[in-house]
Design a protein around this motif. Structure first.
Motif, PDB file in Angstrom:
ATOM      1  N   ILE A   1      27.741  -4.171  -5.627  1.00 48.47           N
ATOM      2  CA  ILE A   1      26.950  -4.816  -6.680  1.00 48.47           C
ATOM      3  C   ILE A   1      27.006  -6.340  -6.574  1.00 48.47           C
ATOM      4  O   ILE A   1      26.023  -7.024  -6.847  1.00 48.47           O
ATOM      5  CB  ILE A   1      27.374  -4.328  -8.089  1.00 48.47           C
ATOM      6  CG1 ILE A   1      26.354  -4.822  -9.108  1.00 48.47           C
ATOM      7  CG2 ILE A   1      28.790  -4.751  -8.429  1.00 48.47           C
ATOM      8  CD1 ILE A   1      26.479  -4.177 -10.453  1.00 48.47           C
TER       9      ILE A   1
ATOM     10  N   PHE B   1      19.945  -0.044  -7.406  1.00 48.71           N
ATOM     11  CA  PHE B   1      20.886   1.077  -7.360  1.00 48.71           C
ATOM     12  C   PHE B   1      20.286   2.358  -7.941  1.00 48.71           C
ATOM     13  O   PHE B   1      20.559   3.448  -7.445  1.00 48.71           O
ATOM     14  CB  PHE B   1      22.208   0.710  -8.054  1.00 48.71           C
ATOM     15  CG  PHE B   1      23.046  -0.222  -7.233  1.00 48.71           C
ATOM     16  CD1 PHE B   1      23.651   0.218  -6.054  1.00 48.71           C
ATOM     17  CD2 PHE B   1      23.220  -1.539  -7.605  1.00 48.71           C
ATOM     18  CE1 PHE B   1      24.418  -0.633  -5.279  1.00 48.71           C
ATOM     19  CE2 PHE B   1      23.984  -2.407  -6.839  1.00 48.71           C
ATOM     20  CZ  PHE B   1      24.585  -1.946  -5.679  1.00 48.71           C
TER      21      PHE B   1
ATOM     22  N   PHE C   1      28.929   7.676  -6.048  1.00 45.68           N
ATOM     23  CA  PHE C   1      27.915   6.660  -6.359  1.00 45.68           C
ATOM     24  C   PHE C   1      28.561   5.471  -7.074  1.00 45.68           C
ATOM     25  O   PHE C   1      28.286   4.313  -6.751  1.00 45.68           O
ATOM     26  CB  PHE C   1      26.823   7.291  -7.221  1.00 45.68           C
ATOM     27  CG  PHE C   1      25.724   6.347  -7.632  1.00 45.68           C
ATOM     28  CD1 PHE C   1      24.895   5.777  -6.682  1.00 45.68           C
ATOM     29  CD2 PHE C   1      25.527   6.044  -8.964  1.00 45.68           C
ATOM     30  CE1 PHE C   1      23.876   4.911  -7.064  1.00 45.68           C
ATOM     31  CE2 PHE C   1      24.519   5.183  -9.357  1.00 45.68           C
ATOM     32  CZ  PHE C   1      23.690   4.609  -8.404  1.00 45.68           C
ATOM     33  N   ALA C   2      29.447   5.775  -8.010  1.00 45.34           N
ATOM     34  CA  ALA C   2      30.139   4.695  -8.741  1.00 45.34           C
ATOM     35  C   ALA C   2      30.932   3.815  -7.781  1.00 45.34           C
ATOM     36  O   ALA C   2      30.925   2.589  -7.887  1.00 45.34           O
ATOM     37  CB  ALA C   2      31.059   5.279  -9.810  1.00 45.34           C
ATOM     38  N   LEU C   3      31.589   4.449  -6.814  1.00 45.26           N
ATOM     39  CA  LEU C   3      32.369   3.673  -5.845  1.00 45.26           C
ATOM     40  C   LEU C   3      31.450   2.776  -5.027  1.00 45.26           C
ATOM     41  O   LEU C   3      31.741   1.618  -4.762  1.00 45.26           O
ATOM     42  CB  LEU C   3      33.141   4.605  -4.900  1.00 45.26           C
ATOM     43  CG  LEU C   3      34.215   5.472  -5.544  1.00 45.26           C
ATOM     44  CD1 LEU C   3      34.874   6.355  -4.489  1.00 45.26           C
ATOM     45  CD2 LEU C   3      35.263   4.614  -6.220  1.00 45.26           C
TER      46      LEU C   3
ATOM     47  N   VAL D   1      28.423   1.644  -5.846  1.00 47.51           N
ATOM     48  CA  VAL D   1      27.878   0.557  -6.665  1.00 47.51           C
ATOM     49  C   VAL D   1      28.932  -0.531  -6.818  1.00 47.51           C
ATOM     50  O   VAL D   1      28.654  -1.717  -6.630  1.00 47.51           O
ATOM     51  CB  VAL D   1      27.422   1.073  -8.055  1.00 47.51           C
ATOM     52  CG1 VAL D   1      26.965  -0.095  -8.918  1.00 47.51           C
ATOM     53  CG2 VAL D   1      26.310   2.091  -7.920  1.00 47.51           C
ATOM     54  N   GLY D   2      30.170  -0.129  -7.117  1.00 49.74           N
ATOM     55  CA  GLY D   2      31.238  -1.111  -7.279  1.00 49.74           C
ATOM     56  C   GLY D   2      31.464  -1.927  -6.022  1.00 49.74           C
ATOM     57  O   GLY D   2      31.792  -3.099  -6.065  1.00 49.74           O
ATOM     58  N   ARG D   3      31.247  -1.294  -4.897  1.00 51.34           N
ATOM     59  CA  ARG D   3      31.490  -1.955  -3.618  1.00 51.34           C
ATOM     60  C   ARG D   3      30.408  -2.988  -3.311  1.00 51.34           C
ATOM     61  O   ARG D   3      30.687  -4.005  -2.694  1.00 51.34           O
ATOM     62  CB  ARG D   3      31.536  -0.891  -2.523  1.00 51.34           C
ATOM     63  CG  ARG D   3      32.116  -1.338  -1.221  1.00 51.34           C
ATOM     64  CD  ARG D   3      32.307  -0.164  -0.270  1.00 51.34           C
ATOM     65  NE  ARG D   3      33.427   0.697  -0.644  1.00 51.34           N
ATOM     66  CZ  ARG D   3      33.747   1.815   0.020  1.00 51.34           C
ATOM     67  NH1 ARG D   3      33.040   2.201   1.063  1.00 51.34           N
ATOM     68  NH2 ARG D   3      34.761   2.546  -0.367  1.00 51.34           N
TER      69      ARG D   3
END
Lengths: 359, 206
Positions: free
Chosen positions: B32, B57, B24-26, B28-30
Motif C-alpha cells: 500500500i 486493490f 490479500f490483507a498481507l 495490501v499491507g506489503r
C-alpha cells in the motif's frame, strides 16, 4: 545539461544505480569496489544519495497504512461475508464473480460505513526501525487435518495450533512485534508485556491482549469468530460484525453479575456466553462437543481425522453429539460413531459414509 | 508441520486466487505504501492518492483469478495505479498532469529523449529551492531532506522514473511499461535524472 564526461574514470550514473540495486555484474562490482577503496568518500556520498532517494517522496506512517489496509480488506470482506451467509452451509466459490462487482459499489456508497469499521489493525508492521525489509513478513506455521502442533515463542508465550490451521508469526516477533495472524483454531498462552500488546487477527476480527490464555477459532469458510478466554482480559474488535452471529466471545468474567466484562467491545453486537471449558479441550488432544447437531460437528470431525464424512440418511443431521473424542486413528472414529449413534459406517479410503441402522 | 517459511508473493497470489482474505490483507499491507506513493506522484494530492490506492486493490481483488500469472506484483499494481490515475486526470481534464503518465508522442520508441518536452517542469509551481547551485554545495550536508528538496527540482517525469527505479527497484522494462516508453528510454531517463540530481546537489559533479 550534459554532465557525463566520457573520459572520466568515474562510474556512469546508470552503473551507480545498478550497483546500489544489486544489479551490477560481478566484474562491474569489482571495478567499482576498487574505486570505492581508493575514494572512500565516493562510496559514502553515493550511499547517502541512494538512501536519500529511497527515503524520499510521499510516505504513509504505519498507523495510516494499517488503517487503510484494514479498510480495503474490509471492503472486500463485507461482500464475501454476505455471499457466504446467503448460500447454504458450504462456501460456494462461484458467487464470487458477482461479489467482486458489488464490493466496489459498496465501497463507493458505503464510505461512512466502512470508515467506521476501519479499525487500527496494526498487525503488519514490525517495530525495529532498521528492519523495514521485515515489515509484513511472517513465518508460517501450519497443521494439516489430523495434526496439532505447539510452538514456543521467544518471549515465553506459546501457541497450540489445532488441526488444519495456520498461524503467521512476524519475523520480527522477538523485537516486540507481537501481531500474529490466525486462520483456523489455536490456543494462545501469552506472556505479559506491557509495552508490546499481543494481537491475533483472524479474518476481520482483531483480539488484543496483554497477558492471558485464550483460544480463537475461525476457519476459512467460517462466518463466526469464536473467542474463548481462560484467564485475563481481552479486547475484541471486528471489521465486519453486522449481527450477533458473527462473533462469539466466551468470557468467564461475563457470567458473574456485578463484575465488569473482560471485553471492551461494541457489546450490542457481541453475544457473551458462559465459559465452556470444552473450548480449550483441543489443546489436550480432545475434540469435545457439547450437545451439537451432527451436521454441525462434521466439519470438525473431518479436520480432526482427515476424512470426508457423508450422512447418507438425512434424519441423522439433527442427531446430537456430546462428549469428547480423543485424537486417534480413523478406525477409532468409525467405532465411536457406531457406538454413539445407531448407525452403520462404510469407509472407502478417506470417505466415510454413515447410514442409519434399521433395527 | 513444515519449516517456517515467510510468505512470498507467489504463495500469496496462489492463496488470493482461492479467495483467501488474509493473504490479500498481507499483500495490501506489503504494497500500500508503494502504490500510494506512486499515486501521489501522479495525482498530486493525498486524498486523490488514497482513492487511487483503494481502487487499485479492490480491482486487484476483483481480478484475483488472473493474479497467479503475475510476475512482479509491485510492477502490476503500479501499472494499475498508473491506469487509474490517468483515467481520473483525464476525466477531470487535468492535462498538465496526465502528460506525466502518458508519452507525449514525440519519438516515443528508443531514444529516451521524450521527457525533454518541457511541458512538465517540476520547477513550476514549486517554491524556489535553496539548491540553486550557487551556495557552495560541497559544504551542505547530504541528508534525506536536502535530497528530497533537490529531487523536487527535477522535471516530474524524471523524478518519477528515478523513484520507480531506485525506490521501488523496478526493471527498465517494467518502468517502460508503466510510463509508456521503451526500456532503453527508461534506462537513459533514470541515468539522466541521477546525473541532474547530483549536479543540483553538487556531489561528484563528474
Amino acid at each position: 545539461m550534459k554532465t557525463t564526461d566520457a573520459e572520466s574514470p568515474m562510474p556512469s550514473d546508470d552503473l551507480m544505480i545498478r550497483y546500489w540495486l544489486g544489479e551490477a555484474s560481478p566484474s562491474e562490482r569489482e571495478a567499482l569496489e576498487a574505486l570505492f577503496a581508493e575514494f572512500p568518500e565516493l562510496r559514502q556520498k553515493s550511499a547517502d544519495l541512494f538512501a536519500g532517494i529511497k527515503a524520499s517522496g510521499y510516505s504513509l506512517d504505519r498507523e495510516t497504512m494499517a488503517a487503510r489496509t484494514a479498510r480495503i480488506v474490509a471492503s472486500v470482506q463485507v461482500e464475501a461475508a454476505k455471499s457466504v451467509n446467503n448460500s447454504p452451509r458450504k462456501h460456494s466459490s462461484n458467487s464470487h464473480q458477482d461479489a467482486g462487482k458489488r464490493t466496489f459499489i459498496l465501497f463507493k456508497m458505503g464510505g461512512v460505513l466502512i470508515a467506521t469499521i476501519a479499525l487500527v489493525f496494526g498487525f503488519f508492521y514490525g517495530r525495529t526501525p532498521d528492519a523495514s525489509n521485515d515489515m509484513g513478513r511472517y513465518h508460517t506455521f501450519a497443521t494439516k487435518a489430523g495434526e496439532q502442533s505447539t510452538i514456543n515463542l521467544p518471549d515465553g508465550s506459546s501457541v497450540t495450533i489445532n488441526v488444519a490451521s495456520r498461524v503467521l508469526i512476524p519475523v520480527d516477533y522477538a523485537d516486540g512485534n507481537r501481531n500474529v495472524v490466525l486462520e483456523g483454531e489455536a490456543l494462545f498462552k501469552v506472556e505479559p508485556n506491557a509495552t508490546s500488546p499481543f494481537t491475533v487477527t483472524s479474518g476481520p476480527t482483531v483480539t488484543r491482549v496483554l497477558g492471558t490464555t485464550f483460544s480463537i477459532k475461525r476457519y476459512l469458510n467460517d462466518t463466526v469468530t469464536s473467542v474463548a478466554v481462560r484467564d485475563g482480559r481481552v479486547r475484541v474488535d471486528s471489521a465486519i460484525v453486522s449481527s450477533a452471529q458473527q462473533l462469539l466471545v466466551f468470557d468467564p468474567s461475563a457470567v458473574e453479575p456485578g463484575t465488569s466484562s473482560g471485553t471492551t467491545s461494541r457489546s450490542s453486537v457481541y453475544r457473551l456466553e458462559n465459559l465452556n471449558s470444552k473450548k480449550f479441550e483441543f489443546a489436550n488432544g480432545v475434540l469435545a462437543f457439547d450437545n451439537v447437531a451432527l451436521i454441525d460437528a462434521i466439519p470438525e470431525l473431518e479436520r480432526w481425522y482427515d476424512v470426508e464424512i457423508r450422512l447418507m440418511s438425512p434424519e441423522l443431521k439433527a442427531e446430537k453429539i456430546d462428549g469428547g473424542f480423543r485424537v486417534g486413528s480413523q478406525a477409532n472414529l468409525v467405532s465411536i460413531l457406531e457406538l454413539t449413534f445407531n448407525v452403520r459406517v462404510v469407509q472407502k479410503g478417506r470417505v466415510i459414509n454413515v447410514y442409519r441402522r434399521h433395527s | 508441520m513444515g519449516l517456517p517459511v515467510a510468505e512470498d508473493d507467489r504463495t500469496l497470489l496462489e492463496r488470493i486466487s482461492q479467495d483467501d482474505h488474509q493473504a490479500f490483507a498481507l499483500l495490501v499491507g506489503r504494497y500500500i505504501d508503494s502504490v500510494t506513493r506512486f499515486a501521489f506522484h501522479a495525482i498530486g494530492t493525498a486524498d486523490g492518492a488514497e482513492d487511487v490506492a483503494q481502487d487499485v486493490f479492490v480491482r486487484f481483488w476483483e481480478k484475483r483469478n488472473e493474479v497467479p500469472e503475475i510476475r512482479s506484483v509491485k510492477a502490476y499494481l503500479l501499472k494499475l495505479a498508473r491506469n487509474r490515475s490517468l483515467n481520473i486526470l483525464k476525466a477531470e481534464g487535468i492535462r498538465d498532469r496526465y502528460k506525466l503518465l502518458e508519452n507525449p508522442g514525440l519519438g516515443e520508441r528508443g531514444h529516451g529523449d521524450s521527457d525533454d518536452d518541457g511541458s512538465i517542469n517540476g520547477e513550476r509551481n514549486r517554491p524556489a529551492s535553496q539548491w540553486d547551485g550557487s551556495q557552495n554545495p560541497e559544504e551542505q550536508l547530504l541528508n534525506a531532506t536536502t535530497i528530497q528538496a533537490a529531487l523536487q527540482q527535477l522535471p516530474e517525469r524524471r523524478q518519477l522514473v528515478l523513484h520507480l527505479r531506485v525506490q521501488e527497484g523496478l526493471s527498465h522494462a517494467e518502468i517502460g511499461d508503466i510510463m509508456g516508453i521503451s526500456p532503453q528510454a527508461a534506462q537513459v531517463l533514470a541515468g539522466r535524472a541521477l546525473s541532474e540530481l547530483r549536479k543540483i546537489l553538487g556531489v561528484f559533479d563528474f
